[in-house]
Scaffold this motif. Structure first.
Motif, mmCIF file in Angstrom:
data_model
loop_
_atom_site.group_PDB
_atom_site.id
_atom_site.type_symbol
_atom_site.label_atom_id
_atom_site.label_comp_id
_atom_site.label_asym_id
_atom_site.label_seq_id
_atom_site.Cartn_x
_atom_site.Cartn_y
_atom_site.Cartn_z
ATOM 1 N N TYR A 32 0.806 -1.213 0.000
ATOM 2 C CA TYR A 32 0.000 0.000 0.000
ATOM 3 C C TYR A 32 0.844 1.271 0.000
ATOM 4 C CZ TYR A 32 -3.994 -2.991 0.934
ATOM 5 O OH TYR A 32 -4.968 -3.950 0.836
ATOM 6 N N SER A 33 2.145 1.149 -0.195
ATOM 7 C CA SER A 33 3.031 2.318 -0.145
ATOM 8 C C SER A 33 3.160 2.970 -1.519
ATOM 9 C CB SER A 33 4.408 1.901 0.377
ATOM 10 O OG SER A 33 5.004 0.979 -0.501
ATOM 11 N N CYS A 34 2.032 3.262 -2.134
ATOM 12 C CA CYS A 34 2.005 3.805 -3.495
ATOM 13 C C CYS A 34 1.963 5.330 -3.456
ATOM 14 C CB CYS A 34 0.783 3.286 -4.235
ATOM 15 S SG CYS A 34 0.641 1.503 -4.170
ATOM 16 N N SER A 35 2.445 5.948 -4.527
ATOM 17 C CA SER A 35 2.519 7.407 -4.547
ATOM 18 C C SER A 35 1.651 8.041 -5.623
ATOM 19 C CB SER A 35 3.972 7.840 -4.743
ATOM 20 O OG SER A 35 4.445 7.333 -5.977
ATOM 21 N N ASP A 36 0.868 7.272 -6.325
ATOM 22 C CA ASP A 36 0.064 7.762 -7.443
ATOM 23 C C ASP A 36 -1.392 7.913 -6.997
ATOM 24 O OD1 ASP A 36 -1.505 7.842 -9.863
ATOM 25 O OD2 ASP A 36 0.183 6.973 -10.930
ATOM 26 N N ASP A 37 -2.041 8.993 -7.400
ATOM 27 C CA ASP A 37 -3.436 9.210 -7.022
ATOM 28 C C ASP A 37 -4.365 8.140 -7.583
ATOM 29 O OD1 ASP A 37 -2.731 11.484 -5.651
ATOM 30 O OD2 ASP A 37 -3.295 12.853 -7.271
ATOM 31 N N LEU A 38 -4.036 7.585 -8.730
ATOM 32 C CA LEU A 38 -4.894 6.581 -9.358
ATOM 33 C C LEU A 38 -4.545 5.160 -8.932
ATOM 34 C CD1 LEU A 38 -5.011 8.047 -12.984
ATOM 35 C CD2 LEU A 38 -6.647 8.390 -11.126
ATOM 36 N N LEU A 39 -3.327 4.981 -8.439
ATOM 37 C CA LEU A 39 -2.852 3.656 -8.011
ATOM 38 C C LEU A 39 -3.279 3.409 -6.572
ATOM 39 C CD1 LEU A 39 -1.122 1.098 -8.499
ATOM 40 C CD2 LEU A 39 0.866 2.453 -7.846
ATOM 41 N N GLU A 40 -4.057 2.353 -6.354
ATOM 42 C CA GLU A 40 -4.567 2.051 -5.023
ATOM 43 C C GLU A 40 -3.602 1.195 -4.209
ATOM 44 O OE1 GLU A 40 -8.390 0.353 -5.962
ATOM 45 O OE2 GLU A 40 -9.298 2.356 -6.173
ATOM 46 N N TYR A 41 -3.082 0.127 -4.817
ATOM 47 C CA TYR A 41 -2.119 -0.738 -4.148
ATOM 48 C C TYR A 41 -1.532 -1.700 -5.165
ATOM 49 C CZ TYR A 41 -6.069 -4.024 -3.887
ATOM 50 O OH TYR A 41 -7.129 -4.824 -4.182
ATOM 51 N N VAL A 42 -0.558 -2.500 -4.733
ATOM 52 C CA VAL A 42 0.112 -3.458 -5.615
ATOM 53 C C VAL A 42 0.039 -4.846 -4.983
ATOM 54 C CG1 VAL A 42 2.285 -4.097 -6.728
ATOM 55 C CG2 VAL A 42 1.703 -1.677 -6.436
ATOM 56 N N LEU A 43 -0.399 -5.794 -5.769
ATOM 57 C CA LEU A 43 -0.345 -7.203 -5.385
ATOM 58 C C LEU A 43 1.004 -7.731 -5.872
ATOM 59 C CD1 LEU A 43 -3.827 -8.142 -6.849
ATOM 60 C CD2 LEU A 43 -3.313 -7.922 -4.425
ATOM 61 N N GLN A 44 1.692 -8.462 -5.027
ATOM 62 C CA GLN A 44 2.980 -8.995 -5.458
ATOM 63 C C GLN A 44 2.982 -10.514 -5.358
ATOM 64 O OE1 GLN A 44 6.607 -6.775 -4.829
ATOM 65 N NE2 GLN A 44 7.581 -8.618 -4.041
ATOM 66 N N TYR A 45 3.411 -11.141 -6.449
ATOM 67 C CA TYR A 45 3.527 -12.590 -6.556
ATOM 68 C C TYR A 45 4.978 -12.921 -6.897
ATOM 69 C CZ TYR A 45 -1.588 -12.729 -7.213
ATOM 70 O OH TYR A 45 -2.947 -12.614 -7.065
ATOM 71 N N ARG A 46 5.321 -14.193 -6.731
ATOM 72 C CA ARG A 46 6.626 -14.638 -7.201
ATOM 73 C C ARG A 46 6.533 -16.092 -7.631
ATOM 74 N NH1 ARG A 46 9.352 -17.762 -3.354
ATOM 75 N NH2 ARG A 46 8.677 -17.341 -1.245
ATOM 76 N N PHE A 47 7.447 -16.459 -8.517
ATOM 77 C CA PHE A 47 7.552 -17.855 -8.942
ATOM 78 C C PHE A 47 8.995 -18.124 -9.326
ATOM 79 C CE2 PHE A 47 6.536 -15.565 -12.837
ATOM 80 C CZ PHE A 47 7.336 -16.141 -13.801
ATOM 81 N N LYS A 48 9.335 -19.406 -9.344
ATOM 82 C CA LYS A 48 10.699 -19.812 -9.676
ATOM 83 C C LYS A 48 10.661 -20.764 -10.859
ATOM 84 C CE LYS A 48 14.953 -21.387 -7.576
ATOM 85 N NZ LYS A 48 15.632 -21.613 -6.302
ATOM 86 N N SER A 49 11.530 -20.503 -11.814
ATOM 87 C CA SER A 49 11.652 -21.358 -12.983
ATOM 88 C C SER A 49 12.364 -22.649 -12.593
ATOM 89 C CB SER A 49 12.457 -20.644 -14.070
ATOM 90 O OG SER A 49 12.918 -21.567 -15.025
ATOM 91 N N ALA A 50 11.742 -23.756 -12.918
ATOM 92 C CA ALA A 50 12.379 -25.049 -12.667
ATOM 93 C C ALA A 50 13.509 -25.300 -13.652
ATOM 94 C CB ALA A 50 11.339 -26.169 -12.756
ATOM 95 N N LYS A 51 13.456 -24.638 -14.802
ATOM 96 C CA LYS A 51 14.486 -24.828 -15.835
ATOM 97 C C LYS A 51 15.758 -24.041 -15.504
ATOM 98 C CE LYS A 51 15.398 -24.011 -20.723
ATOM 99 N NZ LYS A 51 14.929 -23.373 -21.942
ATOM 100 N N SER A 52 15.609 -22.760 -15.181
ATOM 101 C CA SER A 52 16.778 -21.893 -15.003
ATOM 102 C C SER A 52 17.099 -21.565 -13.544
ATOM 103 C CB SER A 52 16.543 -20.571 -15.733
ATOM 104 O OG SER A 52 15.480 -19.857 -15.108
#
Length: 172
Positions: free
Chosen positions: A14-34
């Motif tokens: 929720y540490s956003c600085s844009d009037d139109l931006l409400e928040y950011v969802l963050q995901y992560r994944f790991k490549s099994a190949k690399s």
């Protein structure tokens, strides 16, 4: 679900600085190949509109993190995973519309659709039907928009707002 890597939801930021931006969802994944770990940032803007961005975690502190290539030669599996994240967001918010920008790299020509954009757009068009979303391309901005037909009453105005916002952000 597409044939991608397993991903996890990490947090709401929720540490956003844009009037139109409400928040950011963050995901992560790991490549099994690399064994590269990728961060997917899904920025939620007003009107249930989400901008999807991703990068290799190794480039997290780079100003060019969205433009850098990893050289792992697995774009289809990575983009499939990102599209699975989009489906996860849609399952959380059935009013969701989405957009993304294909970042430039050193081989792209200014003012024309980037190579990344063309790949992403073709891939999205081949796997996401027009049953739920209306698809829009803006080649000069390398911008692709998926508007939720059930949630947006004035699709043309919605697309114009996204186009205007992205154009202004790119100039500023």
């Amino acid at each position: 679900m597409l044939d991608g890597y397993p991903f996890i939801f990490q947090m709401n930021d929720y540490s956003c600085s844009d009037d139109l931006l409400e928040y950011v969802l963050q995901y992560r994944f790991k490549s099994a190949k690399s064994n590269h770990t990728y961060i997917v940032r899904v920025e939620r803007y007003i009107e249930h509109t989400y901008c999807v961005k991703f990068f290799d975690k190794a480039n997290m502190h780079s100003d060019n993190k969205y433009s850098l290539r990893t050289g792992t030669f697995e774009p289809r599996k990575i983009v499939s995973t990102v599209l699975n994240v989009i489906l996860d967001v849609y399952n959380r918010d059935e009013k969701a519309s989405f957009f993304f920008i294909g970042a430039e790299d050193e081989k792209d020509i200014a003012g024309r659709a980037t190579r990344r954009f063309n790949f992403y757009a073709d891939f999205v068009l081949s796997v996401i039907t027009d049953r739920v979303f209306t698809h829009f391309r803006n080649d000069p901005l390398s911008l692709y928009i998926l508007v939720n037909k059930k949630a947006v009453s004035d699709i043309d105005s919605h697309v114009k707002r996204i186009n205007d916002y992205v154009a202004e952000a790119m100039l500023g």
